[in-house]
Design an enzyme around this catalytic site. Structure first.
Site, mmCIF file in Angstrom:
data_model
loop_
_atom_site.group_PDB
_atom_site.id
_atom_site.type_symbol
_atom_site.label_atom_id
_atom_site.label_comp_id
_atom_site.label_asym_id
_atom_site.label_seq_id
_atom_site.Cartn_x
_atom_site.Cartn_y
_atom_site.Cartn_z
ATOM 1 N N GLY A 473 85.637 -54.427 52.846
ATOM 2 C CA GLY A 473 85.523 -54.967 51.500
ATOM 3 C C GLY A 473 85.706 -56.471 51.491
ATOM 4 O O GLY A 473 86.117 -57.071 52.471
ATOM 5 N N VAL A 480 88.454 -58.006 53.715
ATOM 6 C CA VAL A 480 89.430 -57.009 54.136
ATOM 7 C C VAL A 480 88.870 -56.215 55.314
ATOM 8 O O VAL A 480 87.730 -55.744 55.265
ATOM 9 C CB VAL A 480 89.792 -56.042 52.992
ATOM 10 C CG1 VAL A 480 90.863 -55.050 53.437
ATOM 11 C CG2 VAL A 480 90.272 -56.816 51.769
ATOM 12 N N LYS A 495 93.803 -58.274 54.853
ATOM 13 C CA LYS A 495 93.088 -59.137 53.910
ATOM 14 C C LYS A 495 93.152 -60.571 54.419
ATOM 15 O O LYS A 495 94.184 -61.213 54.377
ATOM 16 C CB LYS A 495 93.712 -59.024 52.523
ATOM 17 C CG LYS A 495 93.028 -59.892 51.466
ATOM 18 C CD LYS A 495 93.698 -59.705 50.114
ATOM 19 C CE LYS A 495 93.062 -60.556 49.037
ATOM 20 N NZ LYS A 495 93.744 -60.379 47.723
ATOM 21 N N ASP A 601 92.634 -58.385 37.370
ATOM 22 C CA ASP A 601 91.406 -57.968 38.049
ATOM 23 C C ASP A 601 91.284 -56.448 38.045
ATOM 24 O O ASP A 601 90.889 -55.844 39.034
ATOM 25 C CB ASP A 601 91.397 -58.502 39.482
ATOM 26 C CG ASP A 601 89.997 -58.440 40.099
ATOM 27 O OD1 ASP A 601 89.018 -58.427 39.332
ATOM 28 O OD2 ASP A 601 89.897 -58.384 41.332
#
Length: 693
Positions: A473, A480, A495, A601
């Site tokens: 991702g 990530v 990350k 988010d």
């Protein structure tokens, strides 16, 4: 100058020097240039040339200097180049040349400058290289795929000044006859697979002109020999990072007073940092600028004297066991009576700091607020849980107020008695209140965390070099990757922050400081924050989390619909439970953490663990109201089966209005069709069966 090299140059039969270096030339190197028999210099470097090196250039019998570096040339090095018996300068670096170095080239005994770095060359170096090329001065073969051992005969080329073997696949030990190279000033053996001990350092003590010694990223083990302290007085850079070296650092290492860069990071050093390190001041023209002792097992005091380090740019002592006992003589700004005090305020006066990393140690007390301590992008204090104060952006707890001791009078003694009684009463009252609160405290909340330390090297290995195959991702501040810790048989998510993105460093500090002190069943568990340097010497920042085995909610809501296995879709009860999990997490962040945290988010990137329990990672600052609104939109997406960005939402229609117009009588018509066939009748049961709150 642009365009192509004209083949008509071959008509200039008396041409001796052809220098087209540093232009924008494209196309191929003309084969016709091989007819310029009087040519002594051919310099075509730093252009955009393609194709191969024409074998016809081997006809240039008068050529002494040949340079085609920094182009896009491919293919191999023609064997005919070995016919240039008068060649002194040969550089083809930073192209895309492959195969091996032709044996004929090793016979050009006149060669002084030999540079093939940054290609895709492979094979082994000639065993007789130093015997056949006795006039070598600079030998650059870094950034290729050469393997096997470094030929011992290389040390027979006694005029060698610079040796660069970086980023290859050299194995075994380093030749112990390097001391034959009395003119050697630069030796870079980093990023190979060299190992065994460091005994060859003893031979290097004969190299009185040595200025740069780089042995990082190998497999050297054992202890650092005392002979390292008797290396050249001209030595300015010494890098042993990312090896397996153990034991203590010889205090005599500080005899290398002219060092401007010292790297001993990511080894197994133990004990204290020698107090004599305060002598490392650099030279009058080149002051000490960089010290990296991170990722070792040093403990005790940090004995640097800021007065001697006044021009230092970077200091990294992170991931050790250092305590707050930094000598307050540092910089001669604080008296000798406070050796166990907080980080000395004298460090504020080191105005040239660009990076100070004290993270993951045992420092405690008040953090200064001036100099580097007011620039949070240059400062890292993560993992020192007993620090307080400092700039507000650091988000540390406030320091307790110290009360000055009054004179010991009778009135003072009475005051002591009264204060003691009051303190006992308050302590008892606090204990009762704490007991009551502890009974009500949710078992899913804890106040502290045990952070595991990871180095860049470990994360690099555990993610297969941050391979695209491990990419799971990406977001606004980075990517990530999935990783696997073999020793613990544990999967992690790494990350990696894109530090070129504006605000990325700030985001890193915010997430680390927030996550350090909170943990909740529905927040992704952070394992550590890694702040280090990558293999290219660039800053590297990453957050390491638990890996969520069931991926993201987005996949289960949408991509699963296209999957032939319809069991990939979440049933109504599972969606209700996910919605409740998210609500718990947001409520905790807004109302129960030490400091209110805004996610900002909220979307179906929520992660699901093996039991389909929802977890969120952290966001950035905005408002609680925005989080609440986003949560409502998330609920609509979960139960309508429509993304807010669906093509149907246009001309003023959005997911919110779409749901509002269907309430209450037409709700069944807009609910995701996958929920209806088997679960309309089950809804009352599902609602009753939701998790015990």
């Amino acid at each position: 100058m642009e365009g192509e090299i004209p083949s008509s140059l071959s008509n200039c039969s008396n041409l001796k020097f052809l220098n087209l270096h540093g232009n924008k030339l494209k196309g191929k190197v003309p084969t016709e240039l091989g007819s310029l028999m009087k040519l002594k210099l051919l310099q075509l470097g730093i252009n955009n040339l393609v194709g191969g090196i024409p074998p016809s250039l081997g006809n240039l019998s008068s050529l002494t200097k040949f340079g085609v570096a920094d182009n896009n040339l491919v293919g191999n090095i023609p064997d005919a180049i070995g016919q240039l018996n008068g060649l002194v300068f040969f550089t083809i670096s930073f192209n895309k040349l492959s195969s091996t170095i032709p044996s004929s080239l090793y016979n050009v005994s006149s060669l002084q400058i030999f540079s093939v770095s940054g290609n895709q060359l492979n094979g082994t170096l000639s065993a007789n290289i130093g015997l056949n090329l006795p006039n070598l001065q600079n030998f650059y073969v870094g950034g290729n795929e050469f393997s096997r051992s470094i030929p011992t005969s290389l040390c027979n080329a006694t005029q060698l000044q610079r040796i660069d073997l970086v980023k290859n696949k050299f194995l075994e030990s380093v030749p112990t006859n390097l001391g034959n190279l009395l003119n050697l000033s630069w030796l870079d053996l980093s990023h190979n697979y060299l190992g065994k001990n460091l005994h060859f350092l003893t031979s290097l003590t004969n190299c009185s002109r040595l200025k740069n010694l780089v042995l990082a990223l190998n497999q050297f083990d054992g202890v650092l020999p005392n002979s390292v302290s008797t290396l050249s007085n001209e030595l300015i850079k010494l890098y042993f990072g990312n090896n397996e070296i153990s034991g203590t650092i010889p205090g005599s290492l500080a005899n290398l007073v002219n060092l401007i860069g010292l790297g001993l990071n990511e080894n197994h050093f133990i004990g204290v940092i020698p107090t004599a390190f305060g002598k490392l001041i650099g030279t009058s023209s080149l002051p000490l600028v960089n010290i990296n002792l991170s990722h070792n097992s040093f403990m005790g005091k940090l004995p640097f004297e800021a007065g001697n380090l006044k021009n230092i740019n970077e200091m990294d002592i992170s991931n050790n066991n250092l305590s707050s006992e930094i000598p307050t003589s540092i910089g001669n700004y604080v008296s000798q009576n406070n050796l166990s005090g907080p980080i000395p305020k004298g460090l504020e006066k080191l105005f040239f700091f660009e990076k100070l990393n004290l993270s993951f140690n045992n420092f405690e007390g008040e953090v200064p607020i001036k100099g580097v301590f007011k620039n949070i992008s240059a400062l890292s204090l993560i993992g020192n849980t007993k620090l307080c104060g400092g700039m507000q952006k650091l988000q540390l707890t406030k320091c307790p107020v110290n009360v000055m001791k009054p004179r010991k009078s009778i009135r003072f003694k009475h005051a002591i008695v009264i204060i003691s009684i009051v303190q006992i009463f308050l302590l008892f009252s606090s204990f009762i209140v704490w007991m009551k609160k502890s009974r009500k405290k949710s078992p899913s909340m804890v106040s502290t965390m045990d952070l595991i330390n990871f180095s860049y090297k470990e994360l690099y290995q555990e993610t297969n070099g941050f391979s695209r195959n491990n990419l799971i991702g990406s977001g606004s501040f980075g990517s990530v990757y999935k990783g696997f810790i073999h020793l613990e048989e544990r999967t992690i998510a790494v990350k990696v922050l894109n530090l070129h993105k504006k605000g990325a460093s700030k985001s890193f500090m915010v997430e680390c400081n927030a996550l350090r002190n909170i943990q909740h069943r529905n927040l992704v568990k952070i394992l550590t924050c890694c702040s280090s340097m990558d293999y290219n010497g660039n800053q590297f920042k990453a957050l390491v989390f638990e890996f969520m085995t069931n991926g993201s909610l987005d996949f289960w809501l949408h991509q699963g619909l296209d999957n032939e296995n319809q069991s990939m879709n979440l049933i109504l009860l599972q969606r209700l439970n996910v919605a409740i999990d998210v609500a718990f997490a947001i409520d905790y962040l807004h109302n129960h953490s030490v400091q209110p945290i805004i996610h900002c988010d909220l979307k179906p990137s929520v992660l699901l663990d093996n039991d389909t329990v929802a977890h969120y990672d952290m966001g950035d600052e905005t408002s609680i109201e925005a989080d609440t609104y986003s949560y409502r939109i998330l609920l609509l997406e979960m139960f309508l089966g429509k993304r807010p960005t669906d093509d149907m939402f246009k001309d003023g229609l959005n997911v919110h209005n779409f749901a509002k117009t269907a309430l209450p009588k037409e709700l069944v018509q807009i609910v995701g069709p996958i929920l209806l066939p088997r679960e309309v009748d089950e809804a009352p049961i599902a609602i009753v069966a939701t998790r015990d709150l």
